[in-house]
Structure formats: structure tokens, C-alpha cells
Design a protein around this motif. Structure first.
Motif, PDB file in Angstrom:
ATOM      1  N   HIS A 108       0.768  -1.271   0.272  1.00  0.00           N
ATOM      2  CA  HIS A 108       0.107   0.635  -0.063  1.00  0.00           C
ATOM      3  C   HIS A 108       0.727   1.275   0.307  1.00  0.00           C
ATOM      4  N   ASN A 109       0.251   2.372  -0.510  1.00  0.00           N
ATOM      5  CA  ASN A 109       0.598   4.032   0.060  1.00  0.00           C
ATOM      6  C   ASN A 109      -0.608   4.704   0.181  1.00  0.00           C
ATOM      7  N   THR A 110      -0.883   5.232   1.234  1.00  0.00           N
ATOM      8  CA  THR A 110      -1.652   5.547   1.571  1.00  0.00           C
ATOM      9  C   THR A 110      -0.974   7.128   1.990  1.00  0.00           C
ATOM     10  N   THR A 111      -1.782   8.373   1.534  1.00  0.00           N
ATOM     11  CA  THR A 111      -1.423   9.542   1.171  1.00  0.00           C
ATOM     12  C   THR A 111      -3.154   9.787   1.870  1.00  0.00           C
ATOM     13  N   THR A 112      -2.689  11.395   2.145  1.00  0.00           N
ATOM     14  CA  THR A 112      -3.789  12.304   2.626  1.00  0.00           C
ATOM     15  C   THR A 112      -5.042  12.041   2.125  1.00  0.00           C
ATOM     16  N   SER A 113      -4.536  12.334   0.410  1.00  0.00           N
ATOM     17  CA  SER A 113      -5.475  12.102  -0.931  1.00  0.00           C
ATOM     18  C   SER A 113      -6.098  11.378  -1.145  1.00  0.00           C
ATOM     19  N   MET A 114      -5.119   9.434  -1.330  1.00  0.00           N
ATOM     20  CA  MET A 114      -5.695   8.390  -1.652  1.00  0.00           C
ATOM     21  C   MET A 114      -4.947   7.194  -0.859  1.00  0.00           C
ATOM     22  N   ASP A 115      -5.586   5.957  -1.373  1.00  0.00           N
ATOM     23  CA  ASP A 115      -4.783   4.919  -0.466  1.00  0.00           C
ATOM     24  C   ASP A 115      -4.830   4.133  -2.251  1.00  0.00           C
ATOM     25  N   PHE A 167      -5.738  -1.020  -6.733  1.00  0.00           N
ATOM     26  CA  PHE A 167      -6.751  -0.180  -6.860  1.00  0.00           C
ATOM     27  C   PHE A 167      -6.090   0.803  -6.263  1.00  0.00           C
ATOM     28  N   ILE A 168      -6.483   1.592  -6.960  1.00  0.00           N
ATOM     29  CA  ILE A 168      -7.075   3.059  -5.520  1.00  0.00           C
ATOM     30  C   ILE A 168      -8.168   3.789  -5.298  1.00  0.00           C
ATOM     31  N   LEU A 169      -8.787   4.263  -4.182  1.00  0.00           N
ATOM     32  CA  LEU A 169      -9.408   4.713  -2.980  1.00  0.00           C
ATOM     33  C   LEU A 169      -8.912   5.957  -3.398  1.00  0.00           C
ATOM     34  N   VAL A 170     -10.126   7.042  -3.216  1.00  0.00           N
ATOM     35  CA  VAL A 170     -10.090   8.728  -3.024  1.00  0.00           C
ATOM     36  C   VAL A 170     -11.235   8.333  -2.416  1.00  0.00           C
ATOM     37  N   GLN A 171     -11.417   8.783  -0.959  1.00  0.00           N
ATOM     38  CA  GLN A 171     -12.385   8.880   0.042  1.00  0.00           C
ATOM     39  C   GLN A 171     -13.500   8.224  -0.043  1.00  0.00           C
ATOM     40  N   LYS A 172     -12.579   6.441   0.083  1.00  0.00           N
ATOM     41  CA  LYS A 172     -13.067   4.875  -0.180  1.00  0.00           C
ATOM     42  C   LYS A 172     -14.409   4.994  -1.264  1.00  0.00           C
ATOM     43  N   ASP A 173     -14.184   5.649  -2.447  1.00  0.00           N
ATOM     44  CA  ASP A 173     -14.167   5.229  -4.153  1.00  0.00           C
ATOM     45  C   ASP A 173     -13.832   4.923  -4.693  1.00  0.00           C
TER      46      ASP A 173
END
Length: 153
Positions: free
Chosen positions: A32-39, A57-63
Motif C-alpha cells: 500500500h501507499n497511503t497519502t492524505t488524498s488517496m490509498d 486499485f486506488i481509493l479516494v475518499q472510499k471510492d
């Protein structure tokens, strides 16, 4: 001369066997790579000795804003990285063939694909790797870098 050939034959045999047995087992697990704007996450599983699968996959605010499925298969010529990306290329798989497989790096290329046309995985340490994609976008050479840390089981 026969003695020299006799001495080198075991070295060539060992080198050849060593190269054949290289396997990208170090990819296995969840990254994983988690930042303030995405996971961003990648999850690799070994299906058989010569078949790996991954979900990325990339998640932005759980989307989920990006999703791909990867099949990594050993062939007679090396390894094929076969990727299907949601909402791209009619979700048909695109194949990238290995141009380098080492103990800590993998390089796959498909010169006919626009972006990316080269995919590189580099193991930094047992718990970190960097995936980089290269290609042309809007007529310019570009790359995207994805650093990952191994997730705890």
C-alpha cells in the motif's frame, strides 16, 4: 584445453539453472501507499509455481477510482504481465513481455501500447518496493512512480 572446458562447464550449468529458477516471489503479499488524498494498494497471490495474480486499485475518499487485474505468467520466453484495467481498452487484457527478470527487479514492455509501454518493479527492501510506469502522453515522454510498503498480515 579439455581441462579448461571441464572447469567451465559446471559454471555455465549453474548459471543457466540459476537464471531459469528466478521467480518474482518477492511481489507476494499486500502492498500500500497511503497519502492524505488517496490509498493505492496491490495484492499479489501465487496461484501456481508459474502463475501469479494481482489486484491493484486506488481509493479516494472510499471510492475506487482505479482498478486493474494482473496475471503474471511464465512462458518459454520469460514472464508475461497481462493487465486488464476497468473502464479502459474495453477491459480487454494488454500483454507486456518481460525484458528483464532479476532477484530484485522486473521490467515488462509492450512497444505497441501508448501508455504505459514499460512497467518496472524494483524491490527496495523486504518491506518496500517501487512500481514505475513509462510511456507517451500527449506527445511527451512521461512516467508515474508508485512507492509501496508491505502491509502487515
Amino acid at each position: 584445453m579439455k581441462q579448461v572446458a571441464f572447469l567451465f562447464f559446471p559454471l555455465f550449468f549453474f548459471w543457466g539453472c540459476q537464471k531459469d529458477t528466478e521467480s518474482p516471489d518477492w511481489l507476494l503479499g499486500s502492498w500500500h501507499n497511503t497519502t492524505t488524498s488517496m490509498d493505492a494498494q496491490e495484492h499479489w497471490k501465487k496461484m501456481e509455481a508459474t502463475v501469479f495474480e494481482a489486484e491493484s486499485f486506488i481509493l479516494v475518499q472510499k471510492d475506487t477510482v482505479f482498478y486493474e487485474h494482473v496475471d503474471l505468467k511464465k512462458t518459454s520466453k520469460g514472464w508475461d504481465y497481462i493487465v486488464s484495467v476497468r473502464d479502459q481498452n474495453k477491459e480487454k487484457p494488454v500483454c507486456f513481455s518481460s525484458t528483464y527478470i532479476g532477484t530484485d527487479s522486473l521490467v515488462f514492455e509492450n512497444s505497441k501500447h501508448d501508455f504505459p509501454n514499460r512497467i518496472v518493479y524494483k524491490k527496495i527492501k523486504a518491506d518496500s518496493l517501487v512500481a514505475t510506469i513509462f510511456g507517451m502522453q500527449n506527445g511527451k515522454a512521461t512516467s508515474e512512480i508508485f512507492p509501496f510498503k508491505k502491509m502487515k498480515p
